[in-house]
Design a protein around this motif. Structure first.
Motif, mmCIF file in Angstrom:
data_model
loop_
_atom_site.group_PDB
_atom_site.id
_atom_site.type_symbol
_atom_site.label_atom_id
_atom_site.label_comp_id
_atom_site.label_asym_id
_atom_site.label_seq_id
_atom_site.Cartn_x
_atom_site.Cartn_y
_atom_site.Cartn_z
ATOM 1 N N ASP A 343 35.932 11.846 -6.671
ATOM 2 C CA ASP A 343 34.672 11.755 -6.225
ATOM 3 C C ASP A 343 33.360 11.077 -7.206
ATOM 4 O O ASP A 343 33.881 11.485 -8.351
ATOM 5 C CB ASP A 343 33.900 13.046 -5.858
ATOM 6 N N GLN A 345 30.652 9.201 -9.556
ATOM 7 C CA GLN A 345 29.239 10.398 -9.435
ATOM 8 C C GLN A 345 28.099 9.691 -9.607
ATOM 9 O O GLN A 345 28.044 9.395 -8.446
ATOM 10 C CB GLN A 345 29.150 9.391 -11.470
ATOM 11 N N PRO A 346 26.943 10.781 -10.321
ATOM 12 C CA PRO A 346 25.802 11.166 -8.812
ATOM 13 C C PRO A 346 25.045 9.542 -8.273
ATOM 14 O O PRO A 346 24.809 9.362 -7.222
ATOM 15 C CB PRO A 346 25.163 12.064 -9.628
ATOM 16 N N LYS A 349 27.078 8.319 -5.737
ATOM 17 C CA LYS A 349 26.948 8.656 -4.273
ATOM 18 C C LYS A 349 24.818 8.008 -3.770
ATOM 19 O O LYS A 349 25.114 8.119 -2.268
ATOM 20 C CB LYS A 349 26.762 10.308 -4.084
ATOM 21 N N GLN A 501 22.393 15.260 -12.145
ATOM 22 C CA GLN A 501 23.023 16.110 -11.720
ATOM 23 C C GLN A 501 24.430 16.020 -10.387
ATOM 24 O O GLN A 501 24.000 15.869 -9.592
ATOM 25 C CB GLN A 501 23.203 17.727 -11.992
ATOM 26 N N TYR A 502 25.893 16.954 -10.873
ATOM 27 C CA TYR A 502 25.883 17.168 -9.537
ATOM 28 C C TYR A 502 25.568 17.668 -8.672
ATOM 29 O O TYR A 502 24.976 18.392 -9.273
ATOM 30 C CB TYR A 502 27.784 17.735 -10.037
ATOM 31 N N TYR A 506 29.849 21.217 -5.564
ATOM 32 C CA TYR A 506 31.253 20.068 -6.148
ATOM 33 C C TYR A 506 32.675 20.590 -6.593
ATOM 34 O O TYR A 506 32.315 22.019 -6.908
ATOM 35 C CB TYR A 506 30.567 19.285 -7.253
ATOM 36 N N LYS A 517 33.620 13.345 -13.861
ATOM 37 C CA LYS A 517 32.672 15.130 -14.106
ATOM 38 C C LYS A 517 32.446 15.140 -15.699
ATOM 39 O O LYS A 517 31.307 14.428 -16.078
ATOM 40 C CB LYS A 517 32.601 16.122 -13.035
ATOM 41 N N TRP A 520 30.514 12.271 -17.396
ATOM 42 C CA TRP A 520 29.435 11.778 -16.807
ATOM 43 C C TRP A 520 27.944 13.106 -17.552
ATOM 44 O O TRP A 520 27.232 12.555 -17.673
ATOM 45 C CB TRP A 520 29.003 12.302 -15.405
ATOM 46 N N GLU A 521 28.803 14.216 -17.625
ATOM 47 C CA GLU A 521 27.936 14.803 -18.153
ATOM 48 C C GLU A 521 27.699 14.890 -19.790
ATOM 49 O O GLU A 521 26.782 15.335 -20.211
ATOM 50 C CB GLU A 521 28.928 16.299 -18.139
#
Length: 558
Positions: A343, A345-346, A349, A501-502, A506, A517, A520-521
Motif C-alpha cells: 500500500d 505511502q500517504p 494515496k 500519517q497513515y 491501515y 510504513k 515512512w515513519e
C-alpha cells in the motif's frame, strides 16, 4: 586569487573502498574539477551548508546572466527548437546557458559524470553556421542541448556501468545517440547512475545524486542524474534506459516526465559494452525524460523517423502517430489504489485520490470512464523478476566491481541477494524462467481484460522519493518491465507534507508493506514531488499517447 577546492554537496557519502581505489577515484574527481572555471563555482557557504531544497538556487548566485536564466527556465525542448530555428536564440547561446546551469546543478546534487562545454560550443557554432548559410535547420532538435546517461556511448567521451572497473573510452556514437546528432541535438554532459545500473538510487564512483527538492532523499535510479539535472533546469531533454523503473522511478522522484516504451521500439544497439544477462528474460527500453509530454512525443517521433529497424533487426518496425493517434471512444481508465502487495505511502494515496476525482468529474463523462483496477499478483512478479535479473547470481558483476578495490554498495547487494544464493543458472534454468515469465504475462493480460480497461493510472513507487539507501521495493515499475507494457510518468500538484500519517485503519498487505510504513515513519519526505504512472498494453505505445492527448487537460499536464 586563491583557488578553493571544487566542492559537490553530499549528504551521505558512498562507501569507501581500498586505499588504492580511493586514490584512483580521487584522481578521477580531480580531473573533472580541473575543467571547471572558478567563476562557475557556487558560493562556498552554500556548498558547505546547503538548504534542504536546492531546486531554485541556480539563479541566485549571479553565475547565469538574465538571458541565460530566461533560456533555461522558459522553454521545453519543442519550444527551444522553435526559438533557435527562428533565430530568437543562437545554438551557442543556448548550449552555453545549459552547460553553465548544469555545472551549478552538479555542485548541488552530484548529477554529472562528464561535462564538455567547450566541445558543445564548437558543435553549436557549426549548427548556427549551417542555419545562417542554408536558411533551414538540420533537424527537429537543431541546437537543442540533450543530456545523456553515462553508460550511453558518445564519440570522444567515456562510458561506464556505474563502477570504476567498467570505464571505457568510446570512439563512436551508439545508434540512438547518432540519430539524435543527425536531428541536430548538441551534447554537453553525461549524467550519474547507480553502481551496476541495477538499483533505484544513483550512487556510483562519482558520488551520490541528491534529490533537488529534498537533498536528504534520493533522485532515483538508474537514470537519477538525468532526472535531477532536468529538475534543476540544467537540461531541457535527456535520455534514460529502463529495465525495472530506471526512467520512470527517477522521473517520478524528481517531478518530471519520463516515457518507457515497449521493448524493441526505440534502438539500443551498442548501448552497453557487453551482453547483459538480465535481458535473457527481462528486456530493457530506452526513452526520453524532460519537461513536457510533447517533448516525449518529439524525441520518439524523431528517432523512429530515422527507421532504426533497418540497422537493428531486433526492433519492431513502428510507425509513430503519437498525439495524432485517433481516439474514437471514451477511454476506459483503471485506477490503481494499491497493487495488492504494498500500500503506497500517504502522499501517493493523495495523488491517486486527486486523479480519480479529476477523471470522475461529470463534465468528462463523454471522454473517460473510470474504474477501480488491481494488477495481477504483483508480489509474484516482484519475486520472479528479482531472480531473472541475475541468472548468473550476480557474481560476474561483484567480481568486476571488487577487482579494483571498489566496495559493493548496499542497494547493489540488496537487488541480487535473492539470486545470489542460486549461483550460476543452467541454460535449462533460464528456459524454465522464461516459461514462468510468459505464463505470468498471459495471466496478467487475462486479468487486465477481465477488468475491461484500456489504460491504467497508478503509483510510480511505494512513496515519494526514498531516503538514501532505502529504495528497496520497485514493484510499481518493475511489474511493467516484467510484462513489457509501455508507461509514462507525469507530475501532479501533490507534494509530500511534513507530519502526514497513515490512516488509522491501515493494515499491512505484506511484510514488505509493513516495512514501507516503517520507512515512512522514520524519514523526512517534505517537499518531495509525487508523479503518477499511466500504462497501456504491450505495443500500444501510440494508443497511450492518443490517450494522453485526452488526459492532458483533465490532469493539468504540459
Amino acid at each position: 586569487m586563491v583557488v578553493r577546492p571544487f566542492k559537490v554537496v553530499q549528504t551521505k557519502d558512498v562507501p569507501r573502498g581500498t586505499p588504492e581505489f580511493e586514490e584512483k577515484r580521487a584522481a578521477l574527481l580531480r580531473a573533472f574539477a580541473d575543467k571547471i572555471p572558478q567563476e562557475y563555482y557556487i558560493p562556498e557557504d552554500v556548498a558547505n551548508n546547503p538548504p534542504q531544497d536546492v531546486s531554485g538556487l541556480a539563479t541566485q548566485f549571479g553565475i547565469l546572466t538574465p538571458k541565460e536564466v530566461e533560456i533555461t527556465e522558459n522553454y521545453d525542448a519543442t519550444g527551444l527548437a522553435e526559438a533557435i530555428a527562428s533565430k530568437k536564440h543562437s545554438a551557442v547561446e543556448v548550449v552555453t546557458a545549459f552547460a553553465k546551469r548544469a555545472i551549478i546543478a552538479h555542485q548541488l546534487t552530484c548529477c554529472l559524470t562528464q561535462w564538455f562545454m567547450d566541445e558543445a560550443i564548437e558543435q553549436a557554432k557549426k549548427l548556427d553556421e549551417y542555419l545562417e548559410k542554408n536558411g533551414k535547420t538540420i533537424g527537429p532538435l537543431h541546437g537543442v542541448p540533450v543530456s545523456i546517461k553515462d553508460h550511453m556511448p558518445i564519440a570522444g567521451t567515456y562510458s561506464s556501468y556505474g563502477y570504476f572497473g567498467s570505464i571505457q573510452h568510446d570512439e563512436k556514437d551508439s545508434q540512438f545517440i547518432g540519430i539524435l546528432r543527425s536531428m541536430g541535438a548538441v551534447f554537453y554532459c553525461k549524467t550519474n547512475q547507480p553502481q551496476s545500473l541495477m538499483h533505484l538510487e544513483s550512487d556510483s564512483h562519482w558520488g551520490r545524486v541528491l534529490n533537488p527538492y529534498n537533498i536528504q532523499l534520493s533522485a532515483g535510479g538508474s537514470t537519477g542524474g538525468e532526472a535531477a539535472l532536468v529538475a534543476m533546469k540544467g537540461s531541457v531533454l535527456g535520455v534514460g534506459t529502463d529495465i525495472g523503473g530506471s526512467i520512470r522511478g527517477p522521473a517520478a522522484f524528481c517531478g518530471i516526465y519520463g516515457f518507457k516504451p515497449t521493448s524493441y521500439t526505440l534502438p539500443m544497439k551498442h548501448m552497453i559494452a557487453a551482453p547483459f544477462p538480465a535481458e535473457l528474460n527481462v528486456l530493457c527500453s530506452i526513452g526520453p525524460m524532460g519537461r513536457s509530454l510533447r517533448d516525449m512525443d518529439l524525441m520518439t517521433k524523431g528517432i523512429l523517423a530515422a527507421k532504426p529497424h533497418l540497422e537493428d533487426p531486433r526492433l519492431v518496425p513502428t510507425k509513430w502517430t503519437g498525439f495524432e493517434t485517433p481516439v474514437t471512444k471514451p477511454l476506459k481508465i483503471g485506477i490503481i489504489s494499491n497493487d495488492g502487495f504494498i500500500d503506497p505511502q500517504p502522499p501517493v494515496k493523495r495523488a491517486i485520490a486527486w486523479a480519480k476525482e479529476k477523471l470522475s468529474d461529470p463534465k468528462f463523462k463523454d471522454l473517460v470512464e473510470v474504474k477501480d483496477f488491481t494488477p495481477y499478483n504483483a508480489a509474484e512478479a516482484w519475486s520472479k523478476i528479482r531472480l531473472q535479473y541475475w541468472p548468473e547470481g550476480g557474481k560476474a558483476v561483484v567480481d568486476h566491481i571488487e577487482e579494483t578495490g571498489e566496495p559493493v554498495h548496499p542497494l547493489s547487494a540488496w537487488i541480487w541477494k535473492d539470486a545470489e544464493v542460486h549461483g550460476m543458472r543452467t541454460g535449462l534454468d533460464v528456459s524454465t524462467m522464461r516459461g514462468e515469465r510468459d505464463e505470468y504475462r498471459i495471466k496478467f493480460a487475462q486479468h487486465w481484460n477481465s477488468q475491461d480497461v484500456d489504460f491504467v493510472i497508478g503509483p510510480c513507487f511505494v512513496g515519494p522519493a526514498s531516503q538514501h539507501d532505502t529504495a528497496f521495493y520497485w514493484t510499481y515499475t518493475s511489474l511493467y518491465n516484467f510484462v513489457d507494457y509501455p508507461g509514462i510518468v507525469v507530475p501532479t500538484p501533490i507534494k509530500a507534507e511534513k507530519g502526514e500519517q497513515y490512516a488509522e485503519d491501515y493494515k499491512p498487505l505484506s511484510d514488505a508493506c509493513g516495512h514501507v510504513k516503517q520507512l515512512w515513519e522514520e524519514g523526512n519526505f517534505e517537499k518531495a514531488p509525487i508523479n503518477l504512472q499511466i500504462n497501456a498494453r504491450k505495443y500500444h505505445d501510440n494508443e497511450l499517447f492518443g490517450a494522453l492527448s485526452v488526459l492532458k487537460d483533465i490532469l493539468e499536464l504540459v
